[in-house]
Each structure stands twice: as structure tokens, then as C-alpha cells.
Design a protein around this motif. Structure first.
Motif, PDB file in Angstrom:
ATOM      1  N   GLN A 151       0.949  -0.971   0.007  1.00 46.15           N
ATOM      2  CA  GLN A 151      -0.006  -0.055   0.002  1.00 46.15           C
ATOM      3  C   GLN A 151       0.935   1.414   0.085  1.00 46.15           C
ATOM      4  O   GLN A 151       0.582   2.359  -0.679  1.00 46.15           O
ATOM      5  CB  GLN A 151      -0.974  -0.054   1.115  1.00 46.15           C
ATOM      6  CG  GLN A 151      -2.096   1.269   1.176  1.00 46.15           C
ATOM      7  CD  GLN A 151      -2.726   1.126   2.588  1.00 46.15           C
ATOM      8  OE1 GLN A 151      -2.455   0.448   3.453  1.00 46.15           O
ATOM      9  NE2 GLN A 151      -3.706   2.133   2.556  1.00 46.15           N
ATOM     10  N   MET A 152       1.954   1.309   0.864  1.00 41.10           N
ATOM     11  CA  MET A 152       2.958   2.346   0.926  1.00 41.10           C
ATOM     12  C   MET A 152       4.269   2.042   0.805  1.00 41.10           C
ATOM     13  O   MET A 152       5.059   2.129   1.755  1.00 41.10           O
ATOM     14  CB  MET A 152       2.526   2.952   2.180  1.00 41.10           C
ATOM     15  CG  MET A 152       1.182   3.771   2.494  1.00 41.10           C
ATOM     16  SD  MET A 152       0.848   4.375   4.227  1.00 41.10           S
ATOM     17  CE  MET A 152       1.903   5.970   4.027  1.00 41.10           C
ATOM     18  N   PRO A 153       4.686   1.586  -0.432  1.00 41.80           N
ATOM     19  CA  PRO A 153       6.107   1.255  -0.876  1.00 41.80           C
ATOM     20  C   PRO A 153       6.864   2.397  -0.765  1.00 41.80           C
ATOM     21  O   PRO A 153       6.561   3.710  -0.876  1.00 41.80           O
ATOM     22  CB  PRO A 153       5.856   0.707  -1.979  1.00 41.80           C
ATOM     23  CG  PRO A 153       4.664   1.440  -3.051  1.00 41.80           C
ATOM     24  CD  PRO A 153       3.687   1.766  -1.693  1.00 41.80           C
ATOM     25  N   PRO A 154       8.261   2.060  -0.477  1.00 39.50           N
ATOM     26  CA  PRO A 154       9.220   3.165  -0.445  1.00 39.50           C
ATOM     27  C   PRO A 154       9.478   3.941  -1.728  1.00 39.50           C
ATOM     28  O   PRO A 154      10.076   4.925  -1.933  1.00 39.50           O
ATOM     29  CB  PRO A 154      10.609   2.398  -0.026  1.00 39.50           C
ATOM     30  CG  PRO A 154      10.069   1.020   0.276  1.00 39.50           C
ATOM     31  CD  PRO A 154       8.949   0.750  -0.265  1.00 39.50           C
ATOM     32  N   SER A 155       9.223   3.107  -2.903  1.00 42.54           N
ATOM     33  CA  SER A 155       9.416   3.773  -4.329  1.00 42.54           C
ATOM     34  C   SER A 155       8.024   3.616  -5.120  1.00 42.54           C
ATOM     35  O   SER A 155       7.669   2.631  -5.221  1.00 42.54           O
ATOM     36  CB  SER A 155      10.457   3.155  -4.797  1.00 42.54           C
ATOM     37  OG  SER A 155      11.601   3.994  -4.516  1.00 42.54           O
ATOM     38  N   ASN A 156       7.651   4.461  -5.768  1.00 45.41           N
ATOM     39  CA  ASN A 156       6.299   4.270  -6.866  1.00 45.41           C
ATOM     40  C   ASN A 156       6.640   3.660  -8.067  1.00 45.41           C
ATOM     41  O   ASN A 156       7.934   3.525  -8.191  1.00 45.41           O
ATOM     42  CB  ASN A 156       5.512   5.601  -6.961  1.00 45.41           C
ATOM     43  CG  ASN A 156       6.598   6.706  -7.368  1.00 45.41           C
ATOM     44  OD1 ASN A 156       7.483   6.437  -7.943  1.00 45.41           O
ATOM     45  ND2 ASN A 156       5.925   7.830  -7.363  1.00 45.41           N
ATOM     46  N   ARG A 157       5.983   3.445  -8.821  1.00 50.52           N
ATOM     47  CA  ARG A 157       6.157   2.424  -9.980  1.00 50.52           C
ATOM     48  C   ARG A 157       7.165   3.243 -11.095  1.00 50.52           C
ATOM     49  O   ARG A 157       7.981   2.729 -11.613  1.00 50.52           O
ATOM     50  CB  ARG A 157       4.923   2.011 -10.828  1.00 50.52           C
ATOM     51  CG  ARG A 157       4.142   1.215 -10.040  1.00 50.52           C
ATOM     52  CD  ARG A 157       2.817   0.867 -10.907  1.00 50.52           C
ATOM     53  NE  ARG A 157       2.098  -0.388 -10.061  1.00 50.52           N
ATOM     54  CZ  ARG A 157       1.009  -0.676 -10.532  1.00 50.52           C
ATOM     55  NH1 ARG A 157       0.394  -0.350 -11.906  1.00 50.52           N
ATOM     56  NH2 ARG A 157       0.342  -1.631  -9.916  1.00 50.52           N
ATOM     57  N   LYS A 158       6.849   4.517 -11.129  1.00 47.85           N
ATOM     58  CA  LYS A 158       7.798   5.363 -12.081  1.00 47.85           C
ATOM     59  C   LYS A 158       9.043   5.671 -11.461  1.00 47.85           C
ATOM     60  O   LYS A 158      10.248   5.419 -12.175  1.00 47.85           O
ATOM     61  CB  LYS A 158       7.112   6.833 -12.192  1.00 47.85           C
ATOM     62  CG  LYS A 158       7.952   7.635 -13.166  1.00 47.85           C
ATOM     63  CD  LYS A 158       7.265   8.859 -13.466  1.00 47.85           C
ATOM     64  CE  LYS A 158       7.935   9.869 -14.508  1.00 47.85           C
ATOM     65  NZ  LYS A 158       7.314  11.148 -14.839  1.00 47.85           N
ATOM     66  N   PHE A 214      18.983  -4.668  -3.982  1.00 47.68           N
ATOM     67  CA  PHE A 214      18.618  -3.292  -3.659  1.00 47.68           C
ATOM     68  C   PHE A 214      17.210  -3.488  -3.029  1.00 47.68           C
ATOM     69  O   PHE A 214      16.354  -4.076  -3.977  1.00 47.68           O
ATOM     70  CB  PHE A 214      18.526  -2.418  -4.797  1.00 47.68           C
ATOM     71  CG  PHE A 214      18.308  -0.812  -4.525  1.00 47.68           C
ATOM     72  CD1 PHE A 214      18.476  -0.544  -3.195  1.00 47.68           C
ATOM     73  CD2 PHE A 214      17.481  -0.080  -5.457  1.00 47.68           C
ATOM     74  CE1 PHE A 214      18.179   0.855  -3.051  1.00 47.68           C
ATOM     75  CE2 PHE A 214      17.467   1.236  -5.407  1.00 47.68           C
ATOM     76  CZ  PHE A 214      17.619   1.813  -4.243  1.00 47.68           C
ATOM     77  N   ILE A 215      16.844  -3.269  -1.768  1.00 48.22           N
ATOM     78  CA  ILE A 215      15.586  -3.474  -1.229  1.00 48.22           C
ATOM     79  C   ILE A 215      14.771  -2.300  -1.467  1.00 48.22           C
ATOM     80  O   ILE A 215      14.997  -1.157  -0.945  1.00 48.22           O
ATOM     81  CB  ILE A 215      15.512  -3.757   0.288  1.00 48.22           C
ATOM     82  CG1 ILE A 215      16.549  -4.981   0.211  1.00 48.22           C
ATOM     83  CG2 ILE A 215      14.380  -3.976   0.962  1.00 48.22           C
ATOM     84  CD1 ILE A 215      16.686  -5.603   1.708  1.00 48.22           C
ATOM     85  N   ARG A 216      13.607  -2.448  -2.276  1.00 50.98           N
ATOM     86  CA  ARG A 216      12.476  -1.223  -2.355  1.00 50.98           C
ATOM     87  C   ARG A 216      11.505  -1.541  -1.874  1.00 50.98           C
ATOM     88  O   ARG A 216      10.312  -1.631  -2.424  1.00 50.98           O
ATOM     89  CB  ARG A 216      12.440  -0.794  -3.813  1.00 50.98           C
ATOM     90  CG  ARG A 216      13.770  -0.178  -4.363  1.00 50.98           C
ATOM     91  CD  ARG A 216      13.723   1.199  -3.761  1.00 50.98           C
ATOM     92  NE  ARG A 216      14.385   1.669  -2.456  1.00 50.98           N
ATOM     93  CZ  ARG A 216      14.235   2.456  -1.698  1.00 50.98           C
ATOM     94  NH1 ARG A 216      13.032   3.531  -1.944  1.00 50.98           N
ATOM     95  NH2 ARG A 216      14.727   2.536  -0.496  1.00 50.98           N
ATOM     96  N   ILE A 223      12.058   7.153  -1.886  1.00 53.62           N
ATOM     97  CA  ILE A 223      12.401   7.727  -3.202  1.00 53.62           C
ATOM     98  C   ILE A 223      11.367   7.640  -4.298  1.00 53.62           C
ATOM     99  O   ILE A 223      11.108   6.361  -4.886  1.00 53.62           O
ATOM    100  CB  ILE A 223      13.556   7.059  -3.782  1.00 53.62           C
ATOM    101  CG1 ILE A 223      14.754   7.349  -2.630  1.00 53.62           C
ATOM    102  CG2 ILE A 223      14.218   7.592  -4.963  1.00 53.62           C
ATOM    103  CD1 ILE A 223      16.078   6.837  -3.051  1.00 53.62           C
ATOM    104  N   ASP A 224      10.500   8.275  -4.411  1.00 59.42           N
ATOM    105  CA  ASP A 224       9.349   8.619  -5.152  1.00 59.42           C
ATOM    106  C   ASP A 224       9.620   9.567  -6.453  1.00 59.42           C
ATOM    107  O   ASP A 224      10.166  10.734  -6.184  1.00 59.42           O
ATOM    108  CB  ASP A 224       7.984   8.900  -4.476  1.00 59.42           C
ATOM    109  CG  ASP A 224       7.343   7.774  -3.770  1.00 59.42           C
ATOM    110  OD1 ASP A 224       7.671   6.560  -4.142  1.00 59.42           O
ATOM    111  OD2 ASP A 224       6.667   8.084  -2.464  1.00 59.42           O
ATOM    112  N   ALA A 225       9.211   9.121  -7.601  1.00 56.05           N
ATOM    113  CA  ALA A 225       9.248   9.951  -8.741  1.00 56.05           C
ATOM    114  C   ALA A 225       8.289  11.068  -8.336  1.00 56.05           C
ATOM    115  O   ALA A 225       7.126  10.904  -8.083  1.00 56.05           O
ATOM    116  CB  ALA A 225       8.662   9.225 -10.012  1.00 56.05           C
ATOM    117  N   GLY A 226       8.816  12.579  -8.550  1.00 60.93           N
ATOM    118  CA  GLY A 226       7.937  13.671  -8.401  1.00 60.93           C
ATOM    119  C   GLY A 226       8.093  14.201  -7.120  1.00 60.93           C
ATOM    120  O   GLY A 226       7.418  15.338  -6.764  1.00 60.93           O
ATOM    121  N   VAL A 227       8.698  13.278  -6.101  1.00 59.84           N
ATOM    122  CA  VAL A 227       8.931  13.850  -4.855  1.00 59.84           C
ATOM    123  C   VAL A 227      10.382  14.253  -4.465  1.00 59.84           C
ATOM    124  O   VAL A 227      10.991  15.262  -4.796  1.00 59.84           O
ATOM    125  CB  VAL A 227       8.176  13.200  -3.786  1.00 59.84           C
ATOM    126  CG1 VAL A 227       8.571  13.742  -2.472  1.00 59.84           C
ATOM    127  CG2 VAL A 227       7.007  12.904  -3.926  1.00 59.84           C
TER     128      VAL A 227
END
Length: 499
Positions: free
Chosen positions: A206-213, A247-249, A465-469
Motif C-alpha cells: 500500500q505504501m511502498p518506498p518507491s512508486n512505479r515510475k 537493492f531493497i525497495r 524515493i518517489d518519482a515527483g517527490v
């Protein structure tokens, strides 16, 4: 792509299966190196016995000497041979047997179970079989159970291919096919990368450390540096040794598969972020607080409260003032944290949280409009973010927002990402000191600036580490920097240089 080599003690042991060029006799394997120079090779050792200094033992020993990945490893063979050692490893498994085998589920006082590459046809014990295999990676294992007052594991022993019945041979073949599917398949015509990196993720988190992008950006950054980044899941544990790095995401915890992955990767001498020591030091807030305090780093005023210490609980308002923030040791993303404003709320919240833990962390409440997050990689600042509190809430994440989408709805505040040089120097300095107290991996250090005080709230071993943030300022360069650190460590490892 790895080459698969299946070693049997005698050719007749493979008599029930189709002939294959992948199957070699132990004597042939021991006489010479199997596989071309520099070719990644996975060896499955199916010898009849792994007795010390016997044929099976030497197959695993020489496989490791030749740089082949072998199952079982010499370490696994030794662990299975020394009951006193594996008795420690299976303590948690014994504790879980009550769930898998509830009282009265079997009339017998003992029974055995065959496990093929972590698989069993006895459905209630599928998870347990997988965990035993992850602890002792061996092609065929026999787990023996006994019941006195409760069920427990009495022994874990390797089993031999030549002793299997017809039905068991079918089950073994099915498990071997599933285990080696990636190795059996015909290689695709594709570019060969210098290194292979497994990126552990959970598409359903639900709240992963990195989004798909962001995950796609890591893959692209890896390609640019001649690293193939392969997304893997928790079911790929047995394949981990095929890779050069991990690499753990996925959100880490000591008591789930992420820690087992990190620990296994370290044992295989892989480059790993997050390493198991960092996970241990960061995921438990009580451990982390004690470590930061020992380094004399500024933190909010904090008290540790024991479940049965009612006097200490009552004294917290005098020690810390009100409001007080209560935290369970292993919460993440603002979960397991309560802000209490009265002694009555304090008592009620503590009673609720003590159902899950024997100790609680109590901290003074420091109001700020936002928290600082400084990303740190190998002791150097990587990015700087301000995370603002969720509207109408005192935390960044609100897990029960008014008018939310129902159960599981989460709302977060805004953010601002800026160059590290624009963050206050005292914030960056304290973040670096805090991360150095943990290790040399990838961390997100959370800090507050309240009046003239700058304090560390926590150090996260698996930062978002999210794309866009987090990449809003550095863009693609953020992913390249992280992959470049993997490349640096892989190159140093290849040269035999230790960090």
C-alpha cells in the motif's frame, strides 16, 4: 544468464527422469571445472550424502572454490549436521507450529514431512516449509515433528533422491522445474550486462518506498551503467544467489522476508542496500534512540516505558510535559504513533499499544510545520526535502482522514524538495552524524527544527524515493547516483577491495 549443473552421485540416481546435458556425475564434476571461464554457474548438489569429507561434501566445497553458486552450500551442510546450531535457528519456527498444527489436528505424536526446494504438498505447512528452506537451502529436506505438550521440530535432515518413491519423485521433479525455471529457459537474444542486481519489491504494498515510475527510473539508470536491474519478489528468495547485488525497495522489518533477503545477500557476499545491520539499527526505534543517545546526538526528550511500570507511565507528564508522543518500536509511515494530551489519553493509548509490544517510546511533542528529510548515501548528503504535516493533523501521514475513502485511506501533507546546499547547515551536519551512527548505506534522516533546537527524529534505512517527490530537484541524476554507488561497490568487490 546462469548455467545450471545438476550433480548426482551415480547416473542411475537420475534414471527416473529424462536425460539432460545439465546432469553430471559427481566424479566428473570433481575431476574438472564444469562451465566456461567466467560463466555464472548454479550447481544443485543431489549426492546421496553430504557427510563430512564424503563425495557430496566435496562437490559443494569445490563448487564454492570454483566460484559456482551451489545448493546446499558447505555452510548449510555444516549447519544441518550440528543440531545444537540449527536448534537456535528454528526457535521461531517452533513457535509458529501452533498456528500451522493446532491442537488435535493430528492424532500422532510424531510425523515427518519431505520438502522439495521449499515446497510441500501438505497445505497447512507450506509457509513453514518455505521458511525452513530459506534457513537451510537444500534440495530435499525431511522435517521431523514431535508433540509432547505442543508440536515442535525435532530434526531437519537432508534426504536423498535415490530413496524417493514414485509419487515423491514426481513432486521433486515439479519443484525442481519451478526452482530452476529461469535457469532452464532458453536465453533471450539480448545485451549482456556487466552486473545483475535484484530489486526487491512488492507490487501490492500500500505504501511502498518507491512508486512505479521511480522503480522504472532505477532500471533505466542501471542500464546506463551496464547493470541489469531485475525486479524480484519474496518468492524469489532461492534465486537470490544468481545476482551480484540486492537493492531493497520494500518496507523493511526484522520479522519478515526483507531481513531474510538482506541477511542471505550478505552471506552470499553480495553488495546489498539495505544491509541487515542497518535494518536492525533503524527499524526498532528503541534500539535507534539508544544508539543516537550513545553518540550524544540531539533528539527530543525521551523516556522508555515498560509494560508493567505503571509508576513510570504516571510520571511521564511531569518528565516530558503534555502533549506526549507515544510510539511502538517498529512503526513506519506514522503508524503506531499516538499524541496524547491528558493523563487519561496517555493511559488509554498505552494500554492499546502495550498489546503489541513490551516497551514503548515516549517523547516530548515538538510542533513544527514540516519535518526535514536529508537523504544520505555512503556518508554524503544526497537530497533534501521538507515534508509538511497533513492538513488538520499533527503528522505527515494521516491514516484515518475525515471523509477518507474508508478503511486503509491515507492522506499526506505537501512537500518541497530543494538542493542540499539550501538546507540549513546545522540540519545537514546533524543528519550526517546520525547516518554515520548507522552505517554507510542509503538512509533518510528525519529532523525537526523547533526554535533554536535541531533534533533527530529518526533514521530510516529504507527511505522513500518517489518519482515527483525526492527526485524533484535532481531528476534522473538521483537514480544514477544510487546506481553509481552500487557500481562502485561492485567494482571494488571484484578487485578484492573492502569498504
Amino acid at each position: 544468464m546462469s548455467r545450471l549443473v545438476i550433480v548426482v552421485e551415480k547416473p542411475s540416481d537420475w534414471g527416473s527422469y529424462y536425460p539432460s546435458d545439465n546432469v553430471v556425475a559427481a566424479a566428473d564434476y570433481l575431476r574438472g571445472d564444469v562451465g566456461a571461464e567466467g560463466e555464472r554457474t548454479q550447481v544443485i548438489n543431489l549426492c546421496r550424502s553430504y557427510k563430512y569429507m564424503g563425495t557430496g561434501y566435496y562437490v559443494s566445497l569445490l563448487a564454492e572454490a570454483r566460484g559456482h553458486k551451489v545448493i546446499p552450500s558447505v555452510r548449510t551442510i555444516n549447519d544441518l549436521r550440528r543440531r545444537s546450531l540449527y536448534g537456535v535457528d528454528i526457535e521461531d519456527l517452533n513457535a509458529q507450529l501452533g498456528k500451522f498444527l493446532p491442537e488435535g489436528s493430528r492424532d500422532a505424536s510424531d510425523f515427518g514431512l519431505l520438502v522439495y526446494f521449499g515446497r510441500t504438498h501438505y497445505a497447512p505447512l507450506e509457509d513453514l516449509a518455505q521458511q525452513v528452506f530459506e534457513t537451510f537451502p537444500c534440495p530435499v529436506l525431511r522435517i521431523e515433528f514431535e508433540r509432547q505438550r505442543v508440536w515442535q521440530i525435532a530434526a531437519i535432515k537432508p534426504a536423498s533422491l535415490h530413496t524417493l518413491t514414485d509419487d515423491q519423485e514426481d513432486a521433486f521433479a515439479e519443484a525442481l522445474d519451478a526452482f530452476s525455471k529461469k535457469l532452464w529457459r532458453k536465453p533471450r537474444a539480448r545485451r549482456k550486462y556487466r552486473y545483475d542486481l535484484a530489486m526487491l519489491q512488492d507490487p501490492d504494498e500500500q505504501m511502498p518506498p518507491s512508486n512505479r515510475k521511480a522503480l522504472k527510473q532505477f532500471i533505466e539508470a542501471g542500464k546506463a551503467l551496464d547493470i541489469e536491474v531485475d525486479p524480484v519478489g519474496k518468492r524469489d528468495f532461492a534465486r537470490l544467489a544468481e545476482y551480484d547485488a540486492l537493492f531493497i525497495r520494500e518496507t523493511t522489518a526484522i520479522n519478515n522476508h526483507t531481513y531474510r533477503f538482506a541477511h542471505r545477500a550478505e552471506r552470499e557476499d553480495m553488495v546489498v542496500i539495505d544491509d541487515p545491520v542497518s535494518i536492525l539499527r533503524c527499524t526498532n526505534k528503541i534500539y535507534l534512540h539508544d544508539r543516537l543517545r550513545s553518540r550524544k546526538l540531539a533528539t527530543p526528550r525521551t523516556e522508555i516505558v515498560f509494560r508493567d511500570d505503571a509508576r513510570k507511565l504516571e510520571a511521564l507528564p511531569d518528565l516530558l510535559g503534555l502533549p506526549i508522543v507515544l510510539k511502538i518500536p517498529d512503526g513506519s509511515f506514522s503508524r503506531g504513533i499516538h499524541k496524547v494530551e491528558t493523563p487519561e489519553q496517555l493511559k488509554a493509548a498505552a494500554e492499546q499499544l502495550f498489546q503489541h509490544t513490551a516497551l514503548l517510546l515516549a517523547q516530548e511533542y515538538l510542533y513544527t510545520e514540516f519535518d526535514w528529510r536529508i537523504g544520505v548515501l555512503d556518508g554524503e548528503p544526497l537530497y533534501a526535502c521538507q515534508y509538511f504535516m497533513s492538513r488538520g493533523h499533527w503528522q505527515i501521514y494521516d491514516h484515518a482522514p475525515k471523509g477518507g475513502a474508508g478503511k486503509g485511506a491515507v492522506r499526506s501533507g505537501g512537500f518541497k524538495t530543494l538542493p542540499v546546499r539550501e538546507a540549513p547547515s546545522e540540519v545537514v551536519r546533524l543528519a550526517l552524524r546520525a547516518s554515520n551512527a548507522i552505517g554507510n548505506g542509503l538512509y533518510g534522516v528525519d529532523l525537526k527544527v523547533a526554535g533554536d533546537r535541531t533534533v533527530v527524529i529518526e533514521v530510516n534505512d529504507n527511505p522513500s524515493i518517489d518519482a515527483g517527490v525526492e527526485d524533484a530537484y535532481l531528476g534522473e541524476d538521483l537514480y544514477l547516483r544510487i546506481m553509481s554507488e552500487f557500481l562502485r561497490r561492485l567494482e571494488r568487490k571484484r578487485l578484492g577491495v573492502r569498504d
